[in-house]
Design a protein around this motif. Structure first.
Motif, PDB file in Angstrom:
ATOM      1  N   GLN A  21       0.882  -1.286  -0.029  1.00 57.98           N
ATOM      2  CA  GLN A  21       0.157   0.093  -0.010  1.00 57.98           C
ATOM      3  C   GLN A  21       0.837   1.248  -0.131  1.00 57.98           C
ATOM      4  O   GLN A  21       0.660   2.209  -0.818  1.00 57.98           O
ATOM      5  N   ALA A  26      -3.215  -0.728  -4.828  1.00 56.23           N
ATOM      6  CA  ALA A  26      -4.793  -1.102  -4.034  1.00 56.23           C
ATOM      7  C   ALA A  26      -4.640  -2.454  -3.783  1.00 56.23           C
ATOM      8  O   ALA A  26      -4.488  -3.375  -4.364  1.00 56.23           O
ATOM      9  N   VAL A  27      -4.523  -2.782  -2.247  1.00 56.06           N
ATOM     10  CA  VAL A  27      -4.320  -3.814  -1.705  1.00 56.06           C
ATOM     11  C   VAL A  27      -5.835  -4.302  -1.074  1.00 56.06           C
ATOM     12  O   VAL A  27      -6.420  -3.538  -0.347  1.00 56.06           O
ATOM     13  N   PHE A 210      -3.423   0.140   8.142  1.00 59.87           N
ATOM     14  CA  PHE A 210      -3.933  -0.169   6.657  1.00 59.87           C
ATOM     15  C   PHE A 210      -4.961   0.187   6.295  1.00 59.87           C
ATOM     16  O   PHE A 210      -5.307   0.743   5.060  1.00 59.87           O
ATOM     17  N   ARG A 213      -5.578   3.950   5.918  1.00 60.33           N
ATOM     18  CA  ARG A 213      -4.977   4.444   4.566  1.00 60.33           C
ATOM     19  C   ARG A 213      -5.810   4.026   3.287  1.00 60.33           C
ATOM     20  O   ARG A 213      -5.195   4.304   2.057  1.00 60.33           O
ATOM     21  N   GLY A 215      -6.993   0.847   2.836  1.00 57.85           N
ATOM     22  CA  GLY A 215      -7.164  -0.438   2.438  1.00 57.85           C
ATOM     23  C   GLY A 215      -8.231  -1.433   2.876  1.00 57.85           C
ATOM     24  O   GLY A 215      -9.068  -0.971   3.755  1.00 57.85           O
TER      25      GLY A 215
END
Length: 414
Positions: A21, A26-27, A210, A213, A215
């Motif tokens: 990330q 894009a995870v 995560f 941000r 995710g």
């Protein structure tokens, strides 16, 4: 920017997600449970900056006999547990030869050297400083011969790897850790090691970072991973999710999934367990008790006793022999108090016979990445090997990472 699926919500998987990330990808993380609920929850909480040399299988005949005859508390075993893993255990024995072990220690030491710094990056961003202590940890020896041997070996470790450690006599140990009622033969203070008072919570805080941000973490079944044209897709509770790349970071659950894709992974399942003592006095630092082969750590909820290795068949109830023996022996010089009621926690260390984590591109599938097999060091090395995987995925890999890749290890994965 690429879309990437990360299968696995432990320390290795969440660290992978954060790293990718941060590089602009894009995870989406997919796991059957919430982050940090499996092996990442139950470990001893150490970020082991001293563990330059991976854990080799004992090769000296007296040590092997102690294990076979049940005299060692470091390892317990069952016939089914050994026979089911015999080919991988034989490989482990061969890789543990001193010459081969020395070679394998070089890439391992390079990883370990940056483990604390790689964690520190995420600890500060995740607001997890309250979970971390930077006071090192102690190896405590009741046997004078064992202590003297370890103290003599410190010079070699310091010269070869730059490890910061000092020997303590029994009186110094008791001053450092008043919980010890009587002085041991001696101790080693490994000063660069960090410890965590709630390992599962640290993974959870990394996962929350995560999410903050942007995710996504979904509940789903990693075994549904399929190739879909030029993409990879997996079934979640809500829908099928598709991405350009997929990273397998499933720890001990990796071999069955890879078998569906035509790979054979030689992995040793080192089972472990812990028991909590809510009323035990506080330790200032984690302690490894060499006589009984357990690590004692003061954590949220009390003192955690984490045992060594059990080679047993999957699906068995936790083997509590190591914990029981340790509790009985430790009572001679420590007051543990009453154990926590309820079942014993049990987990599995996904250990590869050559003692290195598997990091890199799948040999026969495009845009499929392996990130598993950290053995005893998944909690320590998750962020470090995630950084190297990010380099590989972005095409910037250092040649020093080659020993970790599947392409260089056909004896481990084929």
């Amino acid at each position: 920017m690429s879309e990437i699926l990360v299968l696995g919500g432990g320390m290795v998987g969440i660290a992978t997600a954060l790293e990718l990330q941060a590089r602009g990808h894009a995870v989406t993380v997919v796991d059957r449970k919430s982050p940090g609920q499996e092996t990442s929850y139950g470990n001893a909480g150490l970020i082991q900056a001293e563990a330059a040399e991976p854990y080799a299988m004992p090769r000296a005949l007296p040590e092997i006999l102690d294990i076979l005859l049940g005299r060692s508390n470091d390892v317990v075993w069952s016939p089914r547990g050994v026979l089911s893993q015999l080919p991988a255990l034989w490989q482990y024995y061969r890789y543990s030869h001193p010459r081969r072990h020395q070679v394998l220690s070089q890439p391992n030491a390079q990883l370990i050297r940056s483990a604390c710094a790689d964690h520190d990056r995420w600890i500060s961003l995740a607001g997890a400083e309250d979970l971390i202590a930077r006071e090192g940890y102690l190896s405590v020896f009741q046997d004078p011969i064992a202590f003297e041997a370890m103290a003599r070996d410190l010079d070699r470790l310091q010269q070869r790897y730059g490890i910061d450690a000092v020997p303590l006599d029994g009186a110094e140990l008791c001053r450092a850790e008043p919980m010890f009622r009587t002085p041991p033969a001696g101790a080693i203070h490994w000063r660069e090691v960090w410890s965590c008072t709630a390992p599962g919570e640290l993974v959870t805080r990394y996962a929350e970072l995560f999410r903050r941000r942007g995710g996504t973490i979904l509940c789903g079944d990693a075994s549904t991973l399929r190739r879909a044209g030029h993409a990879w897709e997996v079934q979640t509770d809500a829908e099928r999710v598709r991405a350009e790349h997929a990273v397998i970071a499933l720890g001990p659950w990796t071999p069955p999934l890879l078998a569906q894709l035509g790979y054979r992974v030689r992995m040793i399942m080192k089972h472990g367990a812990h028991r909590m003592y809510p009323q035990a006095p506080q330790l200032r630092r984690p302690v490894f008790d060499a006589r009984h082969g357990v690590v004692l750590c003061s954590m949220k909820g009390g003192l955690r006793m984490t045992c060594g290795v059990a080679l047993e068949a999957s699906g068995r109830v936790p083997d509590v022999r190591q914990l029981d023996r340790a509790a009985s022996g430790l009572s001679a010089y420590l007051d543990l108090g009453v154990t926590e009621a309820g079942p014993i926690w049990r987990g599995t260390r996904p250990f590869l016979p050559d003692m290195l984590p598997m990091v890199g591109a799948a040999p026969r599938h495009d845009r499929l990445w392996f990130h598993f097999g950290h053995g005893h060091q998944g909690f320590t090395l998750g962020p470090t090997t995630a950084r190297h995987l990010g380099d590989m995925l972005d095409g910037d890999a250092d040649e020093a990472c080659a020993p970790l890749t599947p392409a260089h290890r056909p004896a481990i994965i084929s």
